[in-house]
Design a protein around this motif. Structure first.
Motif, PDB file in Angstrom:
ATOM      1  N   HIS A 287       0.841  -1.200   0.000  1.00 19.90           N
ATOM      2  CA  HIS A 287       0.000   0.000   0.000  1.00 19.90           C
ATOM      3  C   HIS A 287       0.879   1.255   0.000  1.00 19.90           C
ATOM      4  O   HIS A 287       0.617   2.222  -0.737  1.00 19.90           O
ATOM      5  CB  HIS A 287      -0.922  -0.009   1.218  1.00 19.90           C
ATOM      6  CG  HIS A 287      -1.836   1.173   1.294  1.00 19.90           C
ATOM      7  ND1 HIS A 287      -2.951   1.307   0.489  1.00 19.90           N
ATOM      8  CD2 HIS A 287      -1.782   2.287   2.094  1.00 19.90           C
ATOM      9  CE1 HIS A 287      -3.548   2.449   0.766  1.00 19.90           C
ATOM     10  NE2 HIS A 287      -2.870   3.060   1.738  1.00 19.90           N
ATOM     11  N   LEU A 288       1.937   1.243   0.824  1.00 24.80           N
ATOM     12  CA  LEU A 288       2.858   2.381   0.885  1.00 24.80           C
ATOM     13  C   LEU A 288       3.566   2.594  -0.449  1.00 24.80           C
ATOM     14  O   LEU A 288       3.845   3.742  -0.839  1.00 24.80           O
ATOM     15  CB  LEU A 288       3.886   2.146   1.997  1.00 24.80           C
ATOM     16  CG  LEU A 288       4.943   3.228   2.209  1.00 24.80           C
ATOM     17  CD1 LEU A 288       4.293   4.541   2.670  1.00 24.80           C
ATOM     18  CD2 LEU A 288       5.992   2.759   3.224  1.00 24.80           C
ATOM     19  N   ALA A 289       3.850   1.515  -1.158  1.00 20.05           N
ATOM     20  CA  ALA A 289       4.580   1.608  -2.428  1.00 20.05           C
ATOM     21  C   ALA A 289       3.837   2.438  -3.466  1.00 20.05           C
ATOM     22  O   ALA A 289       4.455   2.985  -4.397  1.00 20.05           O
ATOM     23  CB  ALA A 289       4.852   0.208  -2.976  1.00 20.05           C
ATOM     24  N   LYS A 290       2.519   2.561  -3.333  1.00 18.74           N
ATOM     25  CA  LYS A 290       1.738   3.385  -4.275  1.00 18.74           C
ATOM     26  C   LYS A 290       2.130   4.858  -4.179  1.00 18.74           C
ATOM     27  O   LYS A 290       2.008   5.603  -5.151  1.00 18.74           O
ATOM     28  CB  LYS A 290       0.247   3.217  -3.996  1.00 18.74           C
ATOM     29  CG  LYS A 290      -0.269   1.802  -4.238  1.00 18.74           C
ATOM     30  CD  LYS A 290      -1.734   1.674  -3.824  1.00 18.74           C
ATOM     31  CE  LYS A 290      -2.218   0.233  -4.004  1.00 18.74           C
ATOM     32  NZ  LYS A 290      -3.637   0.069  -3.549  1.00 18.74           N
ATOM     33  N   ASP A 291       2.612   5.260  -3.006  1.00 26.88           N
ATOM     34  CA  ASP A 291       3.050   6.651  -2.820  1.00 26.88           C
ATOM     35  C   ASP A 291       4.485   6.871  -3.283  1.00 26.88           C
ATOM     36  O   ASP A 291       4.920   8.025  -3.392  1.00 26.88           O
ATOM     37  CB  ASP A 291       2.944   7.043  -1.338  1.00 26.88           C
ATOM     38  CG  ASP A 291       1.526   6.996  -0.818  1.00 26.88           C
ATOM     39  OD1 ASP A 291       0.594   7.233  -1.617  1.00 26.88           O
ATOM     40  OD2 ASP A 291       1.352   6.706   0.384  1.00 26.88           O
ATOM     41  N   TYR A 292       5.204   5.772  -3.535  1.00 31.42           N
ATOM     42  CA  TYR A 292       6.607   5.866  -3.943  1.00 31.42           C
ATOM     43  C   TYR A 292       6.857   4.956  -5.147  1.00 31.42           C
ATOM     44  O   TYR A 292       7.622   3.990  -5.059  1.00 31.42           O
ATOM     45  CB  TYR A 292       7.530   5.489  -2.782  1.00 31.42           C
ATOM     46  CG  TYR A 292       7.423   6.421  -1.606  1.00 31.42           C
ATOM     47  CD1 TYR A 292       8.164   7.600  -1.560  1.00 31.42           C
ATOM     48  CD2 TYR A 292       6.566   6.130  -0.539  1.00 31.42           C
ATOM     49  CE1 TYR A 292       8.068   8.461  -0.477  1.00 31.42           C
ATOM     50  CE2 TYR A 292       6.461   6.992   0.547  1.00 31.42           C
ATOM     51  CZ  TYR A 292       7.210   8.156   0.563  1.00 31.42           C
ATOM     52  OH  TYR A 292       7.115   9.018   1.634  1.00 31.42           O
ATOM     53  N   PRO A 293       6.212   5.254  -6.285  1.00 30.82           N
ATOM     54  CA  PRO A 293       6.394   4.388  -7.464  1.00 30.82           C
ATOM     55  C   PRO A 293       7.853   4.377  -7.926  1.00 30.82           C
ATOM     56  O   PRO A 293       8.537   5.404  -7.900  1.00 30.82           O
ATOM     57  CB  PRO A 293       5.481   5.033  -8.509  1.00 30.82           C
ATOM     58  CG  PRO A 293       5.290   6.448  -8.048  1.00 30.82           C
ATOM     59  CD  PRO A 293       5.328   6.400  -6.553  1.00 30.82           C
ATOM     60  N   HIS A 294       8.312   3.182  -8.289  1.00 35.55           N
ATOM     61  CA  HIS A 294       9.680   2.972  -8.790  1.00 35.55           C
ATOM     62  C   HIS A 294      10.746   3.248  -7.728  1.00 35.55           C
ATOM     63  O   HIS A 294      11.914   3.412  -8.050  1.00 35.55           O
ATOM     64  CB  HIS A 294       9.956   3.829 -10.027  1.00 35.55           C
ATOM     65  CG  HIS A 294       8.913   3.714 -11.089  1.00 35.55           C
ATOM     66  ND1 HIS A 294       8.648   2.525 -11.738  1.00 35.55           N
ATOM     67  CD2 HIS A 294       8.050   4.642 -11.599  1.00 35.55           C
ATOM     68  CE1 HIS A 294       7.676   2.710 -12.614  1.00 35.55           C
ATOM     69  NE2 HIS A 294       7.289   3.977 -12.552  1.00 35.55           N
ATOM     70  N   ARG A 295      10.329   3.316  -6.437  1.00 42.26           N
ATOM     71  CA  ARG A 295      11.315   3.511  -5.371  1.00 42.26           C
ATOM     72  C   ARG A 295      11.216   2.453  -4.290  1.00 42.26           C
ATOM     73  O   ARG A 295      12.221   2.044  -3.721  1.00 42.26           O
ATOM     74  CB  ARG A 295      11.155   4.899  -4.733  1.00 42.26           C
ATOM     75  CG  ARG A 295      11.554   6.059  -5.639  1.00 42.26           C
ATOM     76  CD  ARG A 295      11.734   7.314  -4.824  1.00 42.26           C
ATOM     77  NE  ARG A 295      12.828   7.164  -3.871  1.00 42.26           N
ATOM     78  CZ  ARG A 295      12.970   7.916  -2.775  1.00 42.26           C
ATOM     79  NH1 ARG A 295      12.083   8.841  -2.489  1.00 42.26           N
ATOM     80  NH2 ARG A 295      13.993   7.726  -1.953  1.00 42.26           N
ATOM     81  N   LEU A 296      10.000   2.008  -3.976  1.00 39.16           N
ATOM     82  CA  LEU A 296       9.797   1.011  -2.928  1.00 39.16           C
ATOM     83  C   LEU A 296       9.350  -0.305  -3.548  1.00 39.16           C
ATOM     84  O   LEU A 296       8.381  -0.340  -4.308  1.00 39.16           O
ATOM     85  CB  LEU A 296       8.747   1.497  -1.924  1.00 39.16           C
ATOM     86  CG  LEU A 296       8.360   0.510  -0.798  1.00 39.16           C
ATOM     87  CD1 LEU A 296       9.579   0.128   0.034  1.00 39.16           C
ATOM     88  CD2 LEU A 296       7.265   1.101   0.075  1.00 39.16           C
ATOM     89  N   PHE A 297      10.057  -1.382  -3.178  1.00 49.99           N
ATOM     90  CA  PHE A 297       9.803  -2.700  -3.766  1.00 49.99           C
ATOM     91  C   PHE A 297       9.663  -3.736  -2.649  1.00 49.99           C
ATOM     92  O   PHE A 297      10.646  -4.324  -2.209  1.00 49.99           O
ATOM     93  CB  PHE A 297      10.938  -3.081  -4.719  1.00 49.99           C
ATOM     94  CG  PHE A 297      11.113  -2.126  -5.861  1.00 49.99           C
ATOM     95  CD1 PHE A 297      10.494  -2.376  -7.075  1.00 49.99           C
ATOM     96  CD2 PHE A 297      11.882  -0.979  -5.713  1.00 49.99           C
ATOM     97  CE1 PHE A 297      10.644  -1.494  -8.128  1.00 49.99           C
ATOM     98  CE2 PHE A 297      12.031  -0.084  -6.767  1.00 49.99           C
ATOM     99  CZ  PHE A 297      11.408  -0.346  -7.982  1.00 49.99           C
ATOM    100  N   PRO A 298       8.422  -3.936  -2.160  1.00 49.88           N
ATOM    101  CA  PRO A 298       8.211  -4.938  -1.107  1.00 49.88           C
ATOM    102  C   PRO A 298       8.256  -6.359  -1.687  1.00 49.88           C
ATOM    103  O   PRO A 298       7.760  -6.610  -2.787  1.00 49.88           O
ATOM    104  CB  PRO A 298       6.803  -4.617  -0.591  1.00 49.88           C
ATOM    105  CG  PRO A 298       6.388  -3.337  -1.253  1.00 49.88           C
ATOM    106  CD  PRO A 298       7.182  -3.239  -2.509  1.00 49.88           C
ATOM    107  N   CYS A 299       8.837  -7.272  -0.929  1.00 50.27           N
ATOM    108  CA  CYS A 299       8.915  -8.676  -1.346  1.00 50.27           C
ATOM    109  C   CYS A 299       8.543  -9.558  -0.158  1.00 50.27           C
ATOM    110  O   CYS A 299       8.986  -9.313   0.970  1.00 50.27           O
ATOM    111  CB  CYS A 299      10.322  -9.034  -1.824  1.00 50.27           C
ATOM    112  SG  CYS A 299      10.882  -8.084  -3.238  1.00 50.27           S
ATOM    113  N   GLY A 300       7.759 -10.601  -0.425  1.00 48.57           N
ATOM    114  CA  GLY A 300       7.407 -11.558   0.610  1.00 48.57           C
ATOM    115  C   GLY A 300       8.423 -12.681   0.695  1.00 48.57           C
ATOM    116  O   GLY A 300       9.579 -12.537   0.272  1.00 48.57           O
ATOM    117  N   PHE A 301       8.002 -13.812   1.237  1.00 49.17           N
ATOM    118  CA  PHE A 301       8.912 -14.949   1.423  1.00 49.17           C
ATOM    119  C   PHE A 301       9.486 -15.406   0.088  1.00 49.17           C
ATOM    120  O   PHE A 301       8.784 -15.495  -0.925  1.00 49.17           O
ATOM    121  CB  PHE A 301       8.166 -16.107   2.076  1.00 49.17           C
ATOM    122  CG  PHE A 301       9.014 -17.340   2.223  1.00 49.17           C
ATOM    123  CD1 PHE A 301       9.970 -17.418   3.219  1.00 49.17           C
ATOM    124  CD2 PHE A 301       8.865 -18.404   1.347  1.00 49.17           C
ATOM    125  CE1 PHE A 301      10.766 -18.545   3.347  1.00 49.17           C
ATOM    126  CE2 PHE A 301       9.653 -19.535   1.471  1.00 49.17           C
ATOM    127  CZ  PHE A 301      10.603 -19.604   2.479  1.00 49.17           C
TER     128      PHE A 301
END
Length: 398
Positions: A268-282
């Protein structure tokens, strides 16, 4: 060495304990390397806790995890207390009695498998087997792989064929504990084969949608000292005024593991930081994330630290568990491959310094590359097999 490995045809048993993930990861790394480099041997990895009673397992693993997460200072006290406790003290005798009571299932599994050699990646099975060796109830060689950049007294036991150390200081400590120099091998800590491969940053960055040419940080594991990963990521991404720029334009990979709640919040946070935040799960391919990063913010477990060093990845360590992780952190900081952050402000300061002075980050990378031992697991396995070959070559004299 290669010829011996390809034709050894041995039965090797690796014993770990699921108190934290590192011991099992080291065991799996040795098994994985054996599968790649030995065409005939049978290599089996067993978790000692699978053969313990439910009560013992709960005390030994669940209690450990709760303690290091909820009361790390108490764990640090216990780490130092048990390191200094005399072997014949009442508390040590009680501990060994409990371990013996829970060893029957494991000993039966060893008897059924009939290994040519055993490798222990935790001190508990080493201690159990040392008693069998002393009573002449076990004749196969037993090796011990220490999985941190420190040596606790509980790793040291009579009758072990050999020890594998993470570095020269650990080997020095082993000799000080009375282990013969010829039984000590400085190999590093075993990590999976993927960390020894030549992995392309460009290819992996494309898989994630990253810009391979942009400064990239990776956050893994969180930690009580820095707060939850969502809040920390938001704090870092709001950094301003670095080198006179309006924003600190770096990319941030955040690995949440099995924490799906944290993953969803970061997505959800990544929508505010396109092309900067890249969340990854297991993921079982963490090396493909690490190779995209210029720096990682992580807890300094022995295996994680070894994986980072193998890839030449500098670290900012946070919230080390008192005891073994503090010693791991001390090692990489003393060697110039890491910095330490005690809270989010300290972390921001460290990152600002490294962004402002990229030559410092390059120097840290060079030190990490110097310390890395990506082939530790293969070296460990080869040493065990070669020792068996030498033993067979020597006739037994009555």
């Amino acid at each position: 060495m290669t010829d011996i490995l390809e034709t050894s045809g041995k039965k090797i048993l690796i014993l770990s304990v699921s108190a934290g993930a590192g011991h099992a990861r080291a065991a799996e790394a040795i098994r994985a390397h054996a599968a790649l480099h030995d065409l005939t041997s049978t290599v089996v990895h067993l978790d000692v806790m699978d053969y313990a009673t439910a009560g013992f397992r709960k005390i030994y693993t669940d209690f450990y995890i709760k303690l290091v997460n909820k009361a790390p200072t108490l764990w640090g006290y216990l780490y130092n207390f048990t390191n200094e406790a005399k072997r014949d003290s009442s508390i040590e005798q009680l501990r060994r009695c409990l371990e013996r009571w829970n060893a029957k299932g494991l000993l039966q599994a060893i008897s059924d498998f009939q290994p040519d050699a055993i490798i222990c990646t935790h001190f508990l099975p080493a201690e159990m087997l040392a008693r069998l060796i002393a009573r002449r109830e076990l004749s196969c060689p037993v090796w011990v792989q220490v999985t941190d950049f420190d040596l606790h007294r509980m790793w040291v036991h009579e009758g072990m064929t050999g020890y594998f150390a993470a570095n020269e200081e650990v080997a020095f400590r082993m000799r000080a504990q009375g282990i013969a120099a010829e039984r000590i091998h400085v190999t590093g800590i075993p990590i999976m084969p993927a960390f020894a491969q030549n992995i392309s940053r460009e290819v992996c960055a494309k898989e994630l949608g990253l810009d391979p040419n942009k400064l990239t940080f990776m956050l893994m594991g969180g930690g009580a000292g820095l707060g939850n990963m969502e809040a920390l990521a938001a704090h870092l991404l709001r950094m301003k005024g670095v080198c006179g720029q309006r924003d600190a334009e770096f990319q941030l990979i955040v690995l949440t593991g099995k924490n799906t709640q944290s993953l969803h919040a970061l997505q959800h946070l990544a929508k505010d930081y396109p092309h900067r935040l890249f969340p990854c799960g297991f993921t079982t391919q963490v090396e493909r994330l690490m190779v995209c990063a210029d720096l990682i913010i992580t807890k300094p477990g022995g295996l994680t630290t070894s994986e980072c060093l193998a890839l030449g990845l500098p670290m900012i360590v946070n919230a080390p568990i008192p005891g073994q992780e503090e010693r791991n952190a001390d090692y990489v900081m003393e060697q110039g491959a890491a910095l330490k952050a005690v809270d989010s402000l300290a972390l921001e300061f460290r990152l600002r310094e490294l962004i402002s002075h990229p030559e410092k980050l390059l120097a840290m990378r060079a030190q990490a590359q110097r310390l890395g031992r990506p082939y530790a697991a293969q070296t460990v396995f080869a040493c065990v097999i070669e020792d068996l070959a030498k033993t067979q070559a020597c006739p037994v004299i009555d």
